[in-house]
Design an enzyme around this catalytic site. Structure first.
Site, PDB file in Angstrom:
ATOM      1  N   HIS A 103       0.821  -1.217   0.000  1.00 17.49           N
ATOM      2  CA  HIS A 103       0.000   0.000   0.000  1.00 17.49           C
ATOM      3  C   HIS A 103       0.856   1.269   0.000  1.00 17.49           C
ATOM      4  CE1 HIS A 103      -3.688   1.967  -0.074  1.00 17.49           C
ATOM      5  NE2 HIS A 103      -4.231   1.622   1.077  1.00 17.49           N
ATOM      6  N   ASP A 111      -2.191   2.253  -4.577  1.00 15.83           N
ATOM      7  CA  ASP A 111      -3.408   2.714  -3.917  1.00 15.83           C
ATOM      8  C   ASP A 111      -4.536   1.702  -4.125  1.00 15.83           C
ATOM      9  OD1 ASP A 111      -2.200   5.062  -3.050  1.00 15.83           O
ATOM     10  OD2 ASP A 111      -2.695   6.121  -4.918  1.00 15.83           O
TER      11      ASP A 111
END
Length: 505
Positions: free
Chosen positions: A476, A480
């Site tokens: 992450h 995204d």
């Protein structure tokens, strides 16, 4: 006095930790002999001796953090010359004493190059003993690193005069394993007699032959009994490759194996400790554990899920699999469809095919696809290079070849390095849903699962469809949620309508 300092560690790397010293103060060292090993957050760096001499003192001990160009140790020059001469003479004397009949020159058997960032290995099995005749390129022993097994062939014909590193010993890259005395050894007539009855040895005397520790560990880990293993080593000795073949055969025919592992547990002692079995982790298993834990500690791993209707892929495969195999000599499986679909999706969402290097993001304009494969020794990830430019047939052939080499323990270091994205198929073991762990430094891994018929609503009607859950684990820090979901949706679309792959849609 010559100073030993920390070398350049690479772009954006300013410090390292002293992992291991291979010499202690007072030891003589040769030019370019490895003194210590440093660990950075990316690589392991070996520090060689700049001169010949004696290691006077160690300034930075194991576990200490040092910066670039920091002082590690001091070497007194000149002392090694006189110290090394008697050592060399003693070694030569030892070699000639071990094989006086040979009368020829001695040849050292050295540890081969083990691969990038791998500096040591464990001697798992010797297939020859001192006094045995050996032919050039005949396999002498097997080394086990934390990633692969390495076979060491004889550099020349002769007689094995001396074994310096025994089974279970840890050896450094470039270290000496044994000495072969050259010349007249290969023409020994006595060797012909035992060769006449190899089957009798393996059949009747196998119980009296001591298998190598690598084979014993592999049997303990896989649950394969010694009776299931056909030894191909000297005197019927089992090798790790033999155990891998036996385990693969047992897995392919589960009905034929009537649970042999349950029998030895019949006498159950009262004390729990007496009923436990403690087996040392293999170097491969230790590395798997360390790398997976490092991935969890370093990356911000998040998993997103979707499901795919496999109807169209299964129909296409059923229609063309016979023609495909006849023309290309390879079976048409699901992996080529998934590989193609992932390559297609990675073009649209390139951050899933990228990696973080310090404060930079490195985008890969190619796809080196890692295909996770379970083996009796543990999980390995061979890499299919430039998968984005390969055809279905080329992908299937590459996966089949890499998978066989993985099961046989024959993968090289180079074949498991450089992957940019990974596919893991837990469905072959019956997994319905799981969250795969990243294979660092990659930023994405796709988990495939079992195909299972489920009721689905199609155009307002309930129909039974073969469905598969997909799981994308991603870092992450670089990917995204929108990118991760988009990637999975593109994979789903390509598989539910494979014609999109042909039209690049």
């Amino acid at each position: 006095m010559t100073e030993v300092r920390v070398p350049t560690l690479g772009e954006s790397v300013t410090e390292a930790t002293v992992a291991t010293w291979f010499k202690k103060p007072g030891d003589s060292v040769a030019v370019d002999e490895m003194l210590c090993e440093l660990e950075t957050d990316k690589v392991t760096v070996e520090v060689p001796s700049p001169v010949a001499g004696t290691l006077a003192d160690i300034v930075a001990g194991e576990g200490e953090t040092v910066g670039v160009d920091a002082l590690l140790a001091n070497i007194t020059e000149g002392a090694a010359g006189s110290a090394e001469a008697p050592k060399a003479a003693a070694a030569a004397a030892g070699s000639s004493a071990a094989a006086p009949a040979a009368g020829g020159d001695s040849v050292d058997v050295m540890v081969p190059t083990l691969g990038e960032s791998v500096s040591e290995a464990t001697v798992s099995t010797w297939f020859k003993k001192v006094g045995d005749a050996v032919a050039q390129d005949e396999m002498l022993c097997e080394l086990e690193t934390d990633k692969v097994s390495v076979e060491v062939p004889a550099p020349s014909a002769g007689t094995l005069a001396n074994i310096i590193a025994g089974e279970g010993d840890t050896v450094q890259a470039g270290g000496k394993l044994a000495v072969i005395s050259g010349g007249s050894a290969p023409a020994q007539p006595a060797a012909a007699a035992p060769q006449a009855a190899p089957a009798a040895v393996s059949a009747s005397a196998a119980k009296d032959v001591k298998d190598g520790p690598a084979a014993e560990k592999a049997m303990a880990e896989t649950g394969v009994s010694r009776d299931q293993v056909q030894g191909t080593g000297r005197d019927g000795r089992a090798t790790k490759a033999d155990v891998a073949r036996a385990a693969a055969a047992a897995a392919a025919a589960p009905a034929a194996t009537p649970a042999p592992t349950a029998a030895p547990r019949a006498p159950v002692p009262a004390d729990d400790a007496a009923r436990e079995e403690r087996v040392k982790m293999t170097r491969l298993r230790q590395t798997i554990a360390r790398r997976l834990k490092d991935a969890q500690n370093t990356a911000a791993i998040l998993t997103t899920y979707n499901e795919v209707d496999m109807t169209e892929v299964m129909a296409l495969r059923k229609e063309y699999k016979d023609q495909f195999e006849k023309k290309h000599g390879a079976r048409l499986g699901f992996m080529s469809f998934f590989t193609k679909a992932c390559c297609h999706a990675l073009k649209e969402v390139p951050e899933v095919n990228a990696e973080i290097d310090g404060t930079d993001i490195v985008y890969k304009n190619f796809v080196h696809m890692g295909v996770a494969a379970g083996t009796p020794q543990g999980l390995v990830v061979p890499v299919i290079r430039d998968a984005d430019s390969m055809s279905f047939a080329e992908i299937e052939k590459a996966i089949a070849e890499k998978g066989k080499r993985a099961r046989d323990g024959k993968l090289s270091m180079a074949e498991m390095q450089g992957g940019t994205f990974t596919i893991s198929n837990g469905g072959v073991y019956g997994s319905l849903m799981s969250s795969p762990i990243l294979n660092p430094p990659q930023s994405g891994i796709l988990g495939m699962h079992k195909i299972q018929d489920r009721p689905m609503v199609i155009n307002g009607e309930i129909k039974i469809r073969p469905m598969m859950y997909l799981a994308l684990s991603y870092d992450h820090r670089i990917v995204d949620g929108k990118g991760a979901v988009t990637f999975l949706v593109r994979v789903k679309e390509a598989l539910e309508d494979p014609r999109r792959l042909l039209m690049d849609l």
